[in-house]
Design an enzyme around this catalytic site. Structure first.
Site, PDB file in Angstrom:
ATOM      1  N   ALA A  63       0.874  -1.180   0.000  1.00 23.53           N
ATOM      2  CA  ALA A  63       0.000   0.000   0.000  1.00 23.53           C
ATOM      3  C   ALA A  63       0.904   1.220   0.000  1.00 23.53           C
ATOM      4  O   ALA A  63       2.090   1.137   0.325  1.00 23.53           O
ATOM      5  CB  ALA A  63      -0.856  -0.015   1.256  1.00 23.53           C
ATOM      6  N   GLY A 102       0.538  -5.187   0.603  1.00 21.86           N
ATOM      7  CA  GLY A 102      -0.650  -5.196  -0.252  1.00 21.86           C
ATOM      8  C   GLY A 102      -0.371  -5.790  -1.617  1.00 21.86           C
ATOM      9  O   GLY A 102      -1.264  -6.337  -2.257  1.00 21.86           O
ATOM     10  N   GLU A 105      -0.770  -9.322  -1.245  1.00 24.20           N
ATOM     11  CA  GLU A 105      -2.206  -9.556  -0.999  1.00 24.20           C
ATOM     12  C   GLU A 105      -2.998  -9.510  -2.301  1.00 24.20           C
ATOM     13  O   GLU A 105      -3.941 -10.274  -2.497  1.00 24.20           O
ATOM     14  CB  GLU A 105      -2.733  -8.548   0.023  1.00 24.20           C
ATOM     15  CG  GLU A 105      -2.175  -8.831   1.418  1.00 24.20           C
ATOM     16  CD  GLU A 105      -2.547  -7.773   2.420  1.00 24.20           C
ATOM     17  OE1 GLU A 105      -2.197  -6.591   2.194  1.00 24.20           O
ATOM     18  OE2 GLU A 105      -3.169  -8.105   3.420  1.00 24.20           O
ATOM     19  N   GLU A 125       4.270  -5.652   6.905  1.00 25.12           N
ATOM     20  CA  GLU A 125       3.474  -4.656   7.631  1.00 25.12           C
ATOM     21  C   GLU A 125       3.859  -4.565   9.111  1.00 25.12           C
ATOM     22  O   GLU A 125       3.812  -3.504   9.704  1.00 25.12           O
ATOM     23  CB  GLU A 125       1.989  -4.968   7.516  1.00 25.12           C
ATOM     24  CG  GLU A 125       1.406  -4.758   6.141  1.00 25.12           C
ATOM     25  CD  GLU A 125       1.547  -5.962   5.211  1.00 25.12           C
ATOM     26  OE1 GLU A 125       2.392  -6.832   5.465  1.00 25.12           O
ATOM     27  OE2 GLU A 125       0.801  -6.001   4.212  1.00 25.12           O
TER      28      GLU A 125
HETATM   29  N1  T1G Z   1       4.679   3.467   0.089  1.00 24.52           N
HETATM   30  C1  T1G Z   1       5.160   4.700  -0.232  1.00 24.52           C
HETATM   31  N2  T1G Z   1       6.458   4.937  -0.574  1.00 24.52           N
HETATM   32  C2  T1G Z   1       7.285   3.872  -0.597  1.00 24.52           C
HETATM   33  C3  T1G Z   1       6.854   2.563  -0.266  1.00 24.52           C
HETATM   34  C4  T1G Z   1       5.483   2.388   0.088  1.00 24.52           C
HETATM   35  N3  T1G Z   1       4.986   1.175   0.387  1.00 24.52           N
HETATM   36  N4  T1G Z   1       7.929   1.730  -0.373  1.00 24.52           N
HETATM   37  C5  T1G Z   1       8.965   2.490  -0.752  1.00 24.52           C
HETATM   38  N5  T1G Z   1       8.583   3.768  -0.891  1.00 24.52           N
HETATM   39  C6  T1G Z   1       9.433   4.894  -1.328  1.00 24.52           C
HETATM   40  C7  T1G Z   1      10.576   5.152  -0.364  1.00 24.52           C
HETATM   41  O1  T1G Z   1      10.136   6.019   0.683  1.00 24.52           O
HETATM   42  C8  T1G Z   1      11.588   5.815  -1.273  1.00 24.52           C
HETATM   43  O2  T1G Z   1      11.127   7.163  -1.477  1.00 24.52           O
HETATM   44  C9  T1G Z   1      11.387   5.086  -2.603  1.00 24.52           C
HETATM   45  O3  T1G Z   1      10.060   4.513  -2.538  1.00 24.52           O
HETATM   46  C10 T1G Z   1      12.385   3.983  -2.826  1.00 24.52           C
HETATM   47  O4  T1G Z   1      12.330   3.139  -1.665  1.00 24.52           O
HETATM   48  C11 T1G Z   1      -2.812  -3.013   3.165  1.00 24.52           C
HETATM   49  C12 T1G Z   1      -1.150  -1.870   4.926  1.00 24.52           C
HETATM   50  C13 T1G Z   1      10.232  -1.945  -1.733  1.00 24.52           C
HETATM   51  C14 T1G Z   1      12.139  -3.114  -0.585  1.00 24.52           C
HETATM   52  O5  T1G Z   1       6.343  -2.012   3.879  1.00 24.52           O
HETATM   53  O6  T1G Z   1      10.579  -2.205   1.893  1.00 24.52           O
HETATM   54  O7  T1G Z   1       0.850  -2.842   2.196  1.00 24.52           O
HETATM   55  O8  T1G Z   1      13.145   8.324  -0.465  1.00 24.52           O
HETATM   56  O9  T1G Z   1      14.648   3.676  -0.898  1.00 24.52           O
HETATM   57  O10 T1G Z   1      15.946   0.317  -0.994  1.00 24.52           O
HETATM   58  O11 T1G Z   1      -1.697  -4.874   3.992  1.00 24.52           O
HETATM   59  O12 T1G Z   1      11.086   0.431  -0.304  1.00 24.52           O
HETATM   60  O13 T1G Z   1      12.980   7.963  -2.947  1.00 24.52           O
HETATM   61  O14 T1G Z   1      11.405   9.571  -1.804  1.00 24.52           O
HETATM   62  O15 T1G Z   1      13.313   1.813   0.191  1.00 24.52           O
HETATM   63  O16 T1G Z   1      15.139  -0.328  -3.353  1.00 24.52           O
HETATM   64  C15 T1G Z   1       3.872  -2.699   2.986  1.00 24.52           C
HETATM   65  C16 T1G Z   1       8.163  -0.829   2.075  1.00 24.52           C
HETATM   66  C17 T1G Z   1       3.164  -1.382   3.051  1.00 24.52           C
HETATM   67  C18 T1G Z   1       7.376  -2.095   1.741  1.00 24.52           C
HETATM   68  C19 T1G Z   1      12.541  -1.127  -2.032  1.00 24.52           C
HETATM   69  N6  T1G Z   1       5.043  -2.583   2.145  1.00 24.52           N
HETATM   70  N7  T1G Z   1       9.190  -0.580   1.100  1.00 24.52           N
HETATM   71  O17 T1G Z   1      13.733  -0.790  -1.341  1.00 24.52           O
HETATM   72  O18 T1G Z   1      14.133   1.567  -2.201  1.00 24.52           O
HETATM   73  S1  T1G Z   1       1.768  -1.461   4.148  1.00 24.52           S
HETATM   74  C20 T1G Z   1       6.217  -2.209   2.696  1.00 24.52           C
HETATM   75  C21 T1G Z   1      10.363  -1.291   1.137  1.00 24.52           C
HETATM   76  C22 T1G Z   1       0.664  -2.472   3.328  1.00 24.52           C
HETATM   77  C23 T1G Z   1      -1.480  -3.672   3.301  1.00 24.52           C
HETATM   78  C24 T1G Z   1      -0.511  -2.920   4.119  1.00 24.52           C
HETATM   79  C25 T1G Z   1      11.410  -0.846   0.162  1.00 24.52           C
HETATM   80  C26 T1G Z   1      11.560  -1.786  -1.066  1.00 24.52           C
HETATM   81  P1  T1G Z   1      12.216   8.335  -1.693  1.00 24.52           P
HETATM   82  P2  T1G Z   1      13.665   2.564  -1.041  1.00 24.52           P
HETATM   83  P3  T1G Z   1      14.843   0.164  -1.985  1.00 24.52           P
END
Ligand code: T1G
Length: 696
Positions: A63, A102, A105, A125
Site C-alpha cells: 500500500a 498489499g 495480498e 506490515e
Molecule cells: N509506500 C510509499 N512509498 C514507498 C513505499 C510504500 N509502500 N515503499 C517504498 N517507498 C518509497 C521510499 O520512501 C523511497 O522514497 C522510494 O520509494 C524507494 O524506496 C494493506 C497496509 C520496496 C524493498 O512495507 O521495503 O501494504 O526516499 O529507498 O531500498 O496490507 O522500499 O525515494 O522519496 O526503500 O530499493 C507494505 C516498504 C506497506 C514495503 C525497495 N510494504 N518498502 O527498497 O528503495 S503497508 C512495505 C520497502 C501495506 C497492506 C498494508 C522498500 C523496497 P524516496 P527505497 P529500496
C-alpha cells in the site's frame, strides 16, 4: 483508465500492468486502475484469462504508506482484491522484484502466482507496526498453512521465490521474460481446464493444537514491548477459528487498532526517516561523488578490523596499516576468526570467507596508501597520535583521497588542521562492533567539501550502514546525549536508587539493556580513562571520581573481567547484582555525606530521558544535527532506542514537549547544572504547543 495502470490484450490474454514508480505502491490511482483493468479484461471477449504484472522494477511493493493517516479513498484494497478473487476469468499474478504487503495480498487474490527466480514475496506490515490489512492474514494461512503464515507475518521478512514456491505461495518459477511466460502459463491453464483457485474457499488448519500458544511464548521474548506481532497472531488465529468473511472482519478491527496506535505512527515515522537521513540538507543529490575503489585503514585493532570488514563485505579492497607486524597479524587473524564464526552460523559460506579475506591486505608502510581513495583512521583516542597520522597521510595520499577519522570524542576540525587539505577531511564514526552496528555518524568538518559529504554518505549506504550526517562537537549526536544520560544515571544511584532499578526502568522502556549493563558491556575502563584524560586536562565536569570510577579502580571493568557494576558467571553474560558494588556505592555516599533517599521509577525515567531530549534540542539549535529525524535515527540504530517509540525526539513529541519542558525547568530549579538549563528551542516549542517534528 488512469495511467497508473494499463490494459492490453496480448495473445488471447488480458495483461493488466501497474506503472507507478518507484515501487508500484498501491495508491488510490493504482487501486482504481486495477479495478478498471479487471473490468476491461472481463468485458474483453478476446481475453480467455488475465495476467497482473508490475511495470518497472517490481510487482507492487505494498500500500502507499504516504496515504496512511489520511481519509481513506475508494476503491479500498480489500475491495479490489475481492473483485479479482471473484472474477469470472482465471487470473495469474506475475511477480518480479518484491511483491510485499498489499502487493502480495493482490497476488493472493489471483488464482495462480508465477515469479522469476530473483523475485521475492513478503508481508512486512509488522515492521510498520501494522498487520496485512487486505486479507493477507486470512489468505496466507489458507495457502501456506498457519505456522508458515505466522512466521512470515510476525517477522515481516521477504521470502525468495524458490522458497515461496516450496511453501505453496508461488506456483511456478518462470524465465526472465516474465510477461511472455505468464501469458503462456495462463493460456496453458485454460487449455488444460485447470480449476479456479479462490483461496477464500480453502481451509486453514492449525498444524498442532498448541501452535498459537507456543508461538505466542516465542513472541514474548523476540517482540518484547511490540504490539503489532501479537495482533498479527490474533488475526492468523481468526483464519483458523472463523469463516473467511468473519476472519476478514476481525483482521480489519485489529488493523484499525494498530493504525491508530502510537507504535505504528512511530514505526512509520522511522520508515521514512531512515531514508530521509540520506538526504543531507544543503547537499544536492546531484553532487558528484568521488570514486572509492580502494580503502586504507589505519589501525588493526577492534575498531579498525571491524571497519575493514564492512568494506570487504561490500567487495571493496582494503589495506590495513599497523606499526608492528605482530599487531597486524593479530588484527587480520581476528577478522578471519569473525568471518569463520559467521560461516559456522550458516550466514555466509566458507567461500565468502576466503573471498572477503582476499580483499584484505596489511602493511607497515604508509607508502602503500598512495593509491587509496579513502582512508579511515582508527587509532588511539589521543590528539597527538591523530596529528602524527594525519600529517603523514597528508604527505603520502594522492590528491582527492578522502581522509576520515573514526574518532568518537575528538575535534574533527582540529584534526583537519593538521593537513593541507581540510576540505578532504571528515569523521566517519562507527559504533562497536563496527562490522555489526548499523549506525555511521558521518562528521562534517567546517571545511569538509560537499562532494566529500556526498561520497561518505553514499559509501555508508554501500557498506550497509544507516549513515547520518552530523556536525563537530564533543560526542557528536549520539554520545553527547548518552553522556548526559549516563551522568544522570550515576547521580540517581548516588542519591539512593540502585543500579538495577535504573537499568530496569530503561529496559522496560524498550532498550535492549539499561545504562549500567551497557557500561559493563562497553567496559568501565573506557569511560574511566576518558574521564582521567579530562581530569588531567582540567575539565571541571570530570574532577570528581564517581562510584563507577571507584569500581574501575578496583579492576572491575565489566563483562571482560566478569565483574563491573554487576557480576558475571563464567561464560554467562547475564548481569547479576553484586554486594561488592552495593558496598562501594554505600561508602561513596558516606564519603560525600549523602543520605540515600527513595527514588521513584518515574524520576529515573524523566531524569535519564528528558536530559537527553534537552540535549537533543540543543544539538538541533546548534545545527549539529539538521533535523529531529536525524537524532531519532542515531538513537535507533546506534543505541537500540525502541523503534516502536520512533526515536528520542519522536518519543518526546508523543510524551508532549510542554510536559518535558516543565519538568526540565523544575529539575533546573532544583538541581541547577548546565544539563538542565532548558534549551530555548524546547521552550519555544512548548510555548507554541508544537513538537520537534513540526519545527521546520
Ligand atoms: N509506500 C510509499 N512509498 C514507498 C513505499 C510504500 N509502500 N515503499 C517504498 N517507498 C518509497 C521510499 O520512501 C523511497 O522514497 C522510494 O520509494 C524507494 O524506496 C494493506 C497496509 C520496496 C524493498 O512495507 O521495503 O501494504 O526516499 O529507498 O531500498 O496490507 O522500499 O525515494 O522519496 O526503500 O530499493 C507494505 C516498504 C506497506 C514495503 C525497495 N510494504 N518498502 O527498497 O528503495 S503497508 C512495505 C520497502 C501495506 C497492506 C498494508 C522498500 C523496497 P524516496 P527505497 P529500496
Amino acid at each position: 483508465m488512469s495511467d497508473a495502470v494499463s490494459y492490453q490484450l496480448k495473445d488471447g490474454v488480458g495483461v493488466i500492468t501497474v506503472n507507478n514508480p518507484p515501487v508500484n505502491a498501491l495508491g488510490q490511482a493504482v487501486r482504481a486502475g486495477l479495478k478498471e483493468g479487471l473490468e476491461k479484461g472481463l468485458a474483453d471477449d478476446g481475453a480467455r484469462a488475465l495476467v497482473v504484472i508490475g511495470g518497472g522494477r517490481t510487482f507492487p511493493a505494498g500500500a502507499d504508506i504516504r496515504e496512511f493517516g489520511k481519509p481513506p479513498q475508494d476503491p479500498s484494497l480489500p475491495d479490489v482484491i475481492d473483485a479479482y478473487e471473484n472474477s469470472d476469468k482465471l487470473v495469474v499474478a506475475a511477480i518480479h522484484g518484491t511483491a510485499l504487503g498489499g502487493g502480495l495480498e493482490v497476488a493472493l487474490g489471483c488464482d495462480y502466482r508465477v515469479a522469476v527466480k530473483s523475485g521475492a514475496v513478503g508481508l512486512p506490515e509488522v515492521k510498520l507496526g501494522l498487520l496485512p490489512g487486505a486479507g493477507g492474514t486470512q489468505r496466507l494461512p489458507r495457502l501456506a498453512g498457519p505456522k508458515a503464515a505466522l512466521e512470515m507475518i510476525t517477522a515481516g521478512n521477504p521470502v525468495k521465490a524458490p522458497k515461496a514456491q516450496d511453501m505453496g505461495i508461488i506456483d511456478a518459477i518462470v524465465g526472465d521474460d516474465l510477461e511472455a511466460e505468464a501469458i503462456a502459463y495462463a493460456k496453458k491453464l485454460v487449455a488444460d481446464g485447470a480449476p479456479r483457485r479462490r483461496i477464500c474457499d480453502m481451509e486453514a488448519k492449525a498444524e498442532s493444537p498448541s501452535l498459537f500458544e507456543e508461538f505466542e511464548k516465542g513472541l514474548q521474548k523476540k517482540a518484547r514491548g511490540f504490539l503489532a506481532p501479537f495482533h498479527c497472531l490474533k488475526a492468523v488465529k481468526a483464519a483458523v477459528d472463523l469463516p473467511f468473511q468473519d476472519g476478514l472482519k476481525r483482521e480489519r478491527e485489529l488493523f484499525q487498532e494498530l493504525m491508530e496506535s502510537p507504535q505504528s505512527k512511530a514505526q512509520r515515522h522511522v520508515f521514512f526517516a531512515e531514508r530521509e537521513v540520506a538526504k543531507v540538507p544543503g547537499v544536492s543529490k546531484d553532487t558528484p561523488k568521488r570514486e572509492v575503489k580502494k580503502v586504507g585503514i589505519v589501525g588493526a585493532g577492534t575498531m579498525g578490523g571491524g571497519i575493514a570488514m564492512n568494506f570487504a563485505n561490500a567487495g571493496i579492497p582494503v589495506i590495513i596499516k599497523e606499526v608492528k607486524q605482530e599487531a597486524l597479524d593479530k588484527g587480520l587473524a581476528t577478522i578471519r576468526k569473525n568471518y569463520e564464526s559467521t560461516a559456522k552460523k550458516g550466514r555466509i559460506s566458507m567461500d565468502d570467507v576466503e573471498k572477503r579475506m582476499s580483499l584484505l591486505s596489511g602493511t607497515l608502510d604508509y607508502d602503500d596508501f598512495k593509491d587509496v581513495d579513502l582512508v579511515i583512521e582508527a587509532v588511539f583516542e589521543s590528539m597527538d597520535v591523530k596529528q602524527d597520522v594525519f600529517e603523514t597521510l597528508d604527505k603520502v595520499c594522492k590528491q582527492g583521497a578522502i581522509l576520515a577519522s573514526n574518532t568518537s570524542t575528538l575535534d574533527v576540525n582540529r584534526i583537519a588542521s593538521f593537513t593541507s587539505r581540510p576540505e578532504d577531511v571528515c569523521g566517519m564514526h562507527f559504533f562497536s562492533p563496527a562490522n555489526v552496528m548499523k549506525l555511521l555518524e558521518n562528521v562534517r568538518g567546517d571545511k569538509t567539501s560537499d562532494d566529500v559529504v556526498a561520497t561518505i554518505m553514499d559509501i555508508g549506504k554501500k557498506i550497509g550502514k544507516v549513515a547520518v550526517c552530523v556536525g563537530v562537537c564533543d560526542g557528536f549526536v549520539g554520545n553527547r546525549m548518552l553522556h548526559k544520560r549516563q551522568a544522570e544515571a550515576v547521580a540517581l544511584v548516588e542519591e539512593g536508587a540502585s543500579p538495577e532499578q535504573v537499568d530496569k526502568v530503561i529496559y522496560d522502556l524498550g532498550f535492549p539493556m539499561g545504562p549500567f549493563a551497557m557500561s559493563d558491556l562497553a567496559g568501565l575502563d573506557i569511560g574511566y580513562s576518558i574521564r582521567l584524560e579530562r581530569r588531567k586536562a582540567g575539565d571541571p565536569d570530570a574532577q570528581e571520581l564517581t562510584w563507577l570510577d571507584k569500581l574501575a579502580e578496583k579492576g572491575r571493568y565489566g563483562q571482560k573481567t566478569q565483574a563491573g557494576v554487576y557480576k558475571y558467571e563464567e561464560g554467562d553474560r547475564t548481569p547479576k547484582p553484586d554486594p561488592v558494588t552495593a558496598e562501594v556505592i554505600e561508602q561513596h555516599r558516606k564519603d560525600k555525606g549523602i543520605t540515600p533517599r527513595d527514588v521513584s521509577d518515574q524520576e529515573v525515567l524523566e531524569r535519564c530521558m528528558y536530559v537527553m531530549v534537552n540535549e537533543g534540542s540543543k544539538i538541533l539549535e546548534e545545527g549539529i544535527a539538521a533535523r529531529a529525524l536525524d537524532v531519532d535515527i542515531v538513537w535507533i540504530y546506534g543505541y537500540g532506542f525502541p523503534v516502536y517509540r520512533g526515536g528520542t525526539m519522536f518519543w518526546a513529541d508523543q510524551v508532549g514537549v510542554k510536559e518535558i519542558f516543565d519538568r526540565v525547568s523544575q529539575f533546573y530549579k532544583e538541581q541547577g547544572g548546565e544539563q538542565w538549563k532548558p534549551s530555548p528551542l524546547l521552550e519555544q516549542l512548548a510555548k507554541e504547543g508544537k513538537g520537534f517534528h513540526d519545527a521546520k
